[in-house]
Design a protein around this motif. Structure first.
Motif, short mmCIF file in Angstrom:
data_model
loop_
_atom_site.label_atom_id
_atom_site.label_comp_id
_atom_site.label_asym_id
_atom_site.label_seq_id
_atom_site.Cartn_x
_atom_site.Cartn_y
_atom_site.Cartn_z
N LYS A 151 0.81 -1.22 0.00
CA LYS A 151 0.00 0.00 0.00
C LYS A 151 0.84 1.27 0.00
CE LYS A 151 -3.69 -2.61 2.20
NZ LYS A 151 -3.01 -3.88 1.86
N PHE A 152 2.05 1.20 0.54
CA PHE A 152 2.95 2.35 0.48
C PHE A 152 3.40 2.60 -0.96
CE2 PHE A 152 7.43 3.76 0.46
CZ PHE A 152 7.27 5.02 1.01
N LEU A 153 3.78 1.53 -1.67
CA LEU A 153 4.18 1.67 -3.07
C LEU A 153 3.03 2.16 -3.93
CD1 LEU A 153 6.37 -1.52 -3.66
CD2 LEU A 153 7.13 0.80 -3.09
N MET A 154 1.82 1.70 -3.64
CA MET A 154 0.66 2.11 -4.42
C MET A 154 0.39 3.60 -4.28
SD MET A 154 -1.73 1.69 -6.53
CE MET A 154 -1.60 -0.08 -6.81
N ARG A 155 0.47 4.12 -3.04
CA ARG A 155 0.28 5.55 -2.83
C ARG A 155 1.32 6.36 -3.60
NH1 ARG A 155 -4.68 6.74 -2.03
NH2 ARG A 155 -5.60 5.79 -0.19
N PRO A 207 9.55 5.49 15.03
CA PRO A 207 8.72 6.24 15.98
C PRO A 207 7.43 6.71 15.31
CG PRO A 207 10.52 7.61 15.19
CD PRO A 207 10.78 6.23 14.65
N VAL A 208 6.38 6.84 16.11
CA VAL A 208 5.09 7.31 15.61
C VAL A 208 5.10 8.83 15.60
CG1 VAL A 208 2.60 7.30 15.98
CG2 VAL A 208 3.96 5.27 16.53
N PRO A 209 4.78 9.47 14.47
CA PRO A 209 4.79 10.94 14.44
C PRO A 209 3.73 11.53 15.35
CG PRO A 209 3.79 10.04 12.45
CD PRO A 209 4.38 8.88 13.19
N GLU A 210 4.05 12.67 15.95
CA GLU A 210 3.11 13.31 16.86
C GLU A 210 2.06 14.12 16.12
OE1 GLU A 210 5.20 15.57 19.75
OE2 GLU A 210 6.29 13.85 20.56
N ARG A 211 2.42 14.67 14.96
CA ARG A 211 1.51 15.54 14.22
C ARG A 211 1.10 14.87 12.91
NH1 ARG A 211 1.48 20.82 15.95
NH2 ARG A 211 0.87 21.55 13.88
N VAL A 212 -0.16 14.53 12.79
CA VAL A 212 -0.72 13.98 11.55
C VAL A 212 -2.07 14.66 11.30
CG1 VAL A 212 0.42 11.74 11.76
CG2 VAL A 212 -1.84 12.07 12.78
N PRO A 213 -2.52 14.69 10.05
CA PRO A 213 -3.81 15.35 9.74
C PRO A 213 -5.00 14.44 10.03
CG PRO A 213 -2.79 14.55 7.72
CD PRO A 213 -1.81 14.27 8.83
N TYR A 214 -5.41 14.36 11.31
CA TYR A 214 -6.55 13.51 11.67
C TYR A 214 -7.81 13.92 10.90
CZ TYR A 214 -3.85 11.83 15.71
OH TYR A 214 -2.89 11.26 16.53
N PRO A 215 -8.70 12.95 10.62
CA PRO A 215 -8.58 11.51 10.91
C PRO A 215 -7.65 10.83 9.91
CG PRO A 215 -10.63 11.93 9.76
CD PRO A 215 -10.01 13.27 10.00
N VAL A 216 -7.01 9.76 10.37
CA VAL A 216 -6.13 8.97 9.50
C VAL A 216 -6.52 7.50 9.62
CG1 VAL A 216 -4.19 10.57 9.59
CG2 VAL A 216 -4.39 8.75 11.31
N VAL A 217 -6.04 6.71 8.70
CA VAL A 217 -6.27 5.26 8.71
C VAL A 217 -4.93 4.56 8.90
CG1 VAL A 217 -7.05 3.27 7.37
CG2 VAL A 217 -8.29 5.44 7.23
N VAL A 218 -4.88 3.63 9.82
CA VAL A 218 -3.71 2.78 10.04
C VAL A 218 -4.01 1.41 9.46
CG1 VAL A 218 -2.17 1.73 11.73
CG2 VAL A 218 -3.09 4.01 12.14
N LYS A 219 -3.06 0.87 8.70
CA LYS A 219 -3.27 -0.46 8.11
C LYS A 219 -1.93 -1.16 7.91
CE LYS A 219 -5.24 1.43 4.52
NZ LYS A 219 -5.90 1.62 3.21
N PRO A 220 -1.93 -2.49 7.89
CA PRO A 220 -0.71 -3.21 7.54
C PRO A 220 -0.30 -2.86 6.11
CG PRO A 220 -2.31 -4.67 8.56
CD PRO A 220 -3.03 -3.40 8.27
N ARG A 221 0.99 -2.69 5.89
CA ARG A 221 1.46 -2.32 4.56
C ARG A 221 1.06 -3.33 3.50
NH1 ARG A 221 7.74 -2.60 3.87
NH2 ARG A 221 7.11 -4.80 3.92
N ALA A 226 2.90 5.39 -6.32
CA ALA A 226 2.63 5.25 -7.75
C ALA A 226 1.48 6.15 -8.18
CB ALA A 226 2.31 3.79 -8.09
N LEU A 227 0.43 6.23 -7.37
CA LEU A 227 -0.70 7.09 -7.69
C LEU A 227 -0.29 8.56 -7.69
CD1 LEU A 227 -3.52 5.37 -5.61
CD2 LEU A 227 -3.27 5.35 -8.10
N ALA A 228 0.54 8.95 -6.72
CA ALA A 228 1.00 10.33 -6.66
C ALA A 228 1.89 10.66 -7.86
CB ALA A 228 1.76 10.58 -5.36
N ALA A 229 2.78 9.73 -8.23
CA ALA A 229 3.67 9.97 -9.36
C ALA A 229 2.91 10.08 -10.67
CB ALA A 229 4.70 8.84 -9.45
N ALA A 230 1.79 9.35 -10.78
CA ALA A 230 0.97 9.40 -11.99
C ALA A 230 0.02 10.59 -12.00
CB ALA A 230 0.17 8.10 -12.13
N GLY A 231 -0.03 11.33 -10.90
CA GLY A 231 -0.93 12.47 -10.82
C GLY A 231 -2.38 12.10 -10.62
N VAL A 232 -2.64 10.87 -10.20
CA VAL A 232 -4.02 10.42 -10.01
C VAL A 232 -4.60 11.01 -8.73
CG1 VAL A 232 -5.51 8.42 -9.65
CG2 VAL A 232 -3.61 8.29 -11.27
#
Length: 255
Positions: free
Chosen positions: A100-104, A125-139, A106-112
């Motif tokens: 899922k990391f590679l897919m994101r 380490p887990v970042p302290e600042r993220v744009p909530y809400p977010v989704v956590v998932k296994p890669r 690839a989509l960004a590089a293609a401008g999708v």
């Protein structure tokens, strides 16, 4: 035709679907798996290692086709098919679709689409600042297992998934509103064929049951997400229906 099928655990789609269909077409089928005791007449092979897969196939006899319907083995199977000069999917596309990391990227590089997304290795380490809400998932997870919507306290959500999946990389990404649909295809050098798909709705922790069109058996599977998929299944093997769903929790989602 000599066909090699790569597999992990047994599934109805293979045992009751692809194997009988292949044999009805006159194919000589060899199952390659790391769990030969669970499959009929299977050959032991480390199917997660494309080098071992290629070596086993060469030893057993040159193939006319190499096939897998396992989400976990698409890249390895595509690499083996490419080695033997057989038609198949590009292994790069398989790797990007599973990771899922590679897919994101690839989509960004293609401008999708461009959304917030980051990879968390097992010790990162887990970042302290993220744009909530977010989704956590296994890669490289499947079936929405351990996919969680987080509205605050990302560190606690990540710690929970890491306890259940030690050593696995995770992806944290921006939550996107919208319907959840899956499309099932089967393809060769002539292009993809649509087998069907399913549309899902989101609710509380539940058990999903479905009736197999090939065997007539009803099966029930407990989910393992905080807000798992329960929905309408509309492809060839049967129709899934949600059952025994509990009310949604205040926190948690799957997509």
């Amino acid at each position: 035709m000599r066909l090699y099928l790569t597999a992990l655990k047994p599934t109805d789609s293979v045992t009751d679907g692809f194997l009988p269909a292949a044999r009805a077409l006159g194919c000589s089928v060899t199952i390659l798996t790391d769990r030969p005791e669970q499959h009929p007449d299977a050959v032991r092979c480390d199917v997660r290692d494309p080098r071992a897969l290629i070596d086993a196939i060469e030893h057993l006899g040159r193939p006319d086709a190499v096939f897998s319907n396992s989400d976990h083995l698409q890249t390895e199977t595509a690499l083996a098919a490419a080695y033997f000069g057989l038609p198949g999917k590009d292994w790069r596309a398989c790797a990007a679709a599973k990771n899922k990391f590679l897919m994101r990227r690839a989509l960004a590089a293609a401008g999708v689409e461009e959304v917030f997304s980051l990879r968390l290795g097992p010790g990162d380490p887990v970042p302290e600042r993220v744009p909530y809400p977010v989704v956590v998932k296994p890669r490289e997870g499947v079936a929405s297992e351990d996919v969680i919507l987080v509205t605050d306290d990302l560190a606690a959500a990540v710690a929970g998934v890491r306890r259940r999946r030690p050593g696995e990389a995770l992806v944290v990404e921006e939550y996107l509103e919208g319907p959840v649909r899956t499309l099932e295809t089967l393809g060769d050098e002539g292009g993809p064929r649509v087998l069907g798909g399913f549309e899902t709705t989101l609710g509380g922790r539940c058990r999903t049951s479905w009736k197999s069109g090939s065997t007539g058996r009803r099966r029930t599977r407990p989910t393992r997400t905080c807000w798992p998929r329960c929905g309408r299944w509309a492809w060839g093997s049967g129709r899934a229906t949600p059952s025994t769903c509990s009310p949604p929790r205040d926190r948690g989602s799957s997509r």
